[in-house]
Motif scaffolding. Structure first.
Motif, mmCIF file in Angstrom:
data_model
loop_
_atom_site.group_PDB
_atom_site.id
_atom_site.type_symbol
_atom_site.label_atom_id
_atom_site.label_comp_id
_atom_site.label_asym_id
_atom_site.label_seq_id
_atom_site.Cartn_x
_atom_site.Cartn_y
_atom_site.Cartn_z
ATOM 1 N N PHE A 136 0.836 -1.204 0.000
ATOM 2 C CA PHE A 136 0.000 0.000 0.000
ATOM 3 C C PHE A 136 0.871 1.254 0.000
ATOM 4 C CE2 PHE A 136 -1.700 3.515 2.498
ATOM 5 C CZ PHE A 136 -2.825 3.838 1.746
ATOM 6 N N ALA A 137 1.896 1.279 0.834
ATOM 7 C CA ALA A 137 2.783 2.444 0.907
ATOM 8 C C ALA A 137 3.488 2.678 -0.431
ATOM 9 C CB ALA A 137 3.799 2.261 2.026
ATOM 10 N N LYS A 138 3.899 1.617 -1.075
ATOM 11 C CA LYS A 138 4.528 1.746 -2.395
ATOM 12 C C LYS A 138 3.536 2.294 -3.414
ATOM 13 C CE LYS A 138 8.094 -1.853 -1.918
ATOM 14 N NZ LYS A 138 8.616 -3.134 -2.452
ATOM 15 N N ASP A 139 2.299 1.795 -3.359
ATOM 16 C CA ASP A 139 1.260 2.275 -4.272
ATOM 17 C C ASP A 139 0.959 3.756 -4.029
ATOM 18 O OD1 ASP A 139 1.076 -0.268 -5.297
ATOM 19 O OD2 ASP A 139 -0.737 -0.807 -4.187
ATOM 20 N N LEU A 140 0.992 4.148 -2.771
ATOM 21 C CA LEU A 140 0.711 5.533 -2.409
ATOM 22 C C LEU A 140 1.727 6.472 -3.049
ATOM 23 C CD1 LEU A 140 -1.242 7.208 -0.642
ATOM 24 C CD2 LEU A 140 0.333 6.867 1.278
ATOM 25 N N GLU A 141 2.995 6.118 -2.939
ATOM 26 C CA GLU A 141 4.043 6.938 -3.551
ATOM 27 C C GLU A 141 3.920 6.934 -5.072
ATOM 28 O OE1 GLU A 141 8.805 7.317 -2.933
ATOM 29 O OE2 GLU A 141 8.098 5.486 -3.905
ATOM 30 N N LYS A 142 3.661 5.761 -5.636
ATOM 31 C CA LYS A 142 3.540 5.628 -7.095
ATOM 32 C C LYS A 142 2.394 6.478 -7.640
ATOM 33 C CE LYS A 142 2.959 2.080 -10.676
ATOM 34 N NZ LYS A 142 2.754 0.627 -10.931
ATOM 35 N N GLU A 143 1.264 6.446 -6.962
ATOM 36 C CA GLU A 143 0.101 7.237 -7.393
ATOM 37 C C GLU A 143 0.400 8.727 -7.348
ATOM 38 O OE1 GLU A 143 -2.587 6.370 -8.750
ATOM 39 O OE2 GLU A 143 -2.885 4.255 -8.309
#
Length: 449
Positions: free
Chosen positions: A125-132
């Motif tokens: 989730f944290a990786k997705d947050l940065e990616k988004e």
């Protein structure tokens, strides 16, 4: 060793050594934290902490001791340290070991659904947050903070007067801060979310709010210095409430550290203002069925339509004022002493939308962020002088972003100057309590550009 077996041996030894009323307070927590930087795990922490505090009356004085080792080797040490502390304490206020409230509310602060939010899912989730965040706008040049965390805890309080209470809770939270750049102009935007509901952690929605905030501040300039009608947006308003929340503490009132002394039953704010402390709030960061002294908690209106109803009490301050504890005794951990703190304190929302508040402003400032809250505020006098940023409003529309301004005023006066309240209640980053507010329209505040 089992806590209940431990307390039996501790209370027995305490009685042999001359203690009368005795209490153990056990606290255990497990915390997870991951930070992401450029798609990789930058920091990963899993921390467990537990310990037990003992207090008891020895020769009429309360003695305290604590330990992180709950085993037989700690029994004698706790008793001797508590005896020693009792003899050197000079506070003459009588401290009580509480026998228990007549009724406790059924409250379950532990969400089993969060058990499904595994460490692997939190990291993703944290990786997705940065990616988004990077994908949303080409002007996003950095994600300077991307964190996902969770915590769960258990508290147990038992004494030799018949009280035995326990509670478990858990929560997940994330924080994202982005940097945007356009030409030589650089701005930041952030978003914090805390919940026991996994569905509240939607990476794209959270990233959109942080990026939108940052982009909206590009090109910000100052304004002409004068008195402006001001809208404190919900995030800025809850920051103000948190900063001055100590004025409602009975301990501070008794120490002459609050100008609300002698104001019970009197109007201290606009009739639009109702301030609530709700320790039984679902999904509340500071929700609990009992306080640090074992007193049952309950929802209360500190201020009702501008009238001051109550201060926040623990047992000691309540006895001084000849009243009952409000269930707001607080300990930061098993090592801490008993003080007073709000639980989930918030200003009750109104019926208008945020946009409707803006539409009613001919010329004014929306405040979205406040800086210098520690150095620029005086919680005793209520005075504040704070760097701020936000938006300029003209004829009911947001014209442009504003920064490099300072707002100055007095919190007590501000409470009386509130003309309207939106319906957009939001809670901010918790600190010794959980604080929330909707957006507030204030008649006028001095703004220096």
């Amino acid at each position: 060793m089992n806590i209940r077996d431990f307390k039996e041996k501790l209370f027995s030894l305490g009685t042999e050594n001359g203690f009368t009323d005795m209490e153990v307070y056990f606290n255990a927590s497990n915390n997870f934290n991951v930070k992401i930087f450029k798609g990789e795990v930058d920091n990963y922490t899993v921390a467990d902490e537990s310990g037990l505090a003992f207090r008891g009356l020895y020769k009429g004085k309360m003695g305290y001791a604590f330990t992180e080792k709950v085993d037989e080797t700690s029994l004698g040490i706790l008793i001797e340290e508590a005896k020693g502390n009792a003899m050197i304490i000079e506070d003459e206020d009588e401290v009580e070991i509480f026998a228990g409230s007549e009724k406790y509310n059924d409250f379950e602060g532990y969400s089993k659904a969060l058990d499904e939010f595994t460490p692997e899912k939190k990291i993703q989730f944290a990786k997705d947050l940065e990616k988004e965040a990077f994908a949303l706008d080409s002007r996003v040049v950095a994600v300077n903070y991307c964190m996902m965390a969770s915590g769960e805890g258990e508290r147990i309080i038992i004494n030799n007067k018949g009280l035995e209470k326990s509670a478990k809770d858990n929560l997940a939270y994330c924080y994202l801060s982005v940097v945007v750049k356009e030409g030589e102009n650089i701005k930041t935007g952030a978003k914090f979310v805390a919940s026991t509901n996994i569905t509240d952690f939607h990476a794209k929605k959270i990233a959109e709010k942080a990026v939108k905030e940052a982009v909206s501040m590009l090109g910000a300039e100052t304004v002409k210095s004068k008195n402006y009608p001001v809208i404190f947006r919900n995030d800025a308003a809850n920051t103000m409430l948190e900063t001055f929340s100590s004025i409602f503490s009975a301990e501070n009132v008794q120490k002459d550290l609050s100008l609300l002394k002698g104001k019970l039953g009197k109007n201290i704010a606009s009739e639009k203002i109702t301030i609530i402390d709700d320790p039984l709030m679902e999904n509340g960061f500071a929700s609990t069925p009992f306080d640090a002294e074992g007193v049952a908690t309950y929802k209360k209106e500190i201020v009702s339509q501008g009238k001051l109803n109550t201060f926040l009490h623990n047992l000691k301050t309540a006895k001084k004022d000849g009243t009952e504890s409000t269930g707001n005794a607080y300990k930061a951990s098993f090592k801490g002493s008993v003080g007073i703190a709000p639980s989930n304190m918030y200003i009750s929302p109104g019926e208008k939308t945020y946009d409707q508040l803006v539409e009613n402003v001919e010329e004014g400032i929306i405040i979205t962020d406040l800086q210098g809250l520690h150095s620029g505020t005086n919680a005793v006098s209520g005075d504040f002088s704070l760097a701020a940023q936000g938006y300029l409003v003209q004829n009911g529309k947001i014209i442009r972003p504003v920064d490099q301004i300072t707002i100055a005023g007095n919190f007590y006066e501000l409470l009386n100057e509130i003309e309207d309240i939106a319906d957009d209640l939001e809670f901010g980053l918790p600190s010794r309590g959980n604080f929330g507010s909707p957006s507030l329209r204030v008649k006028g505040i001095a703004v220096s550009g």
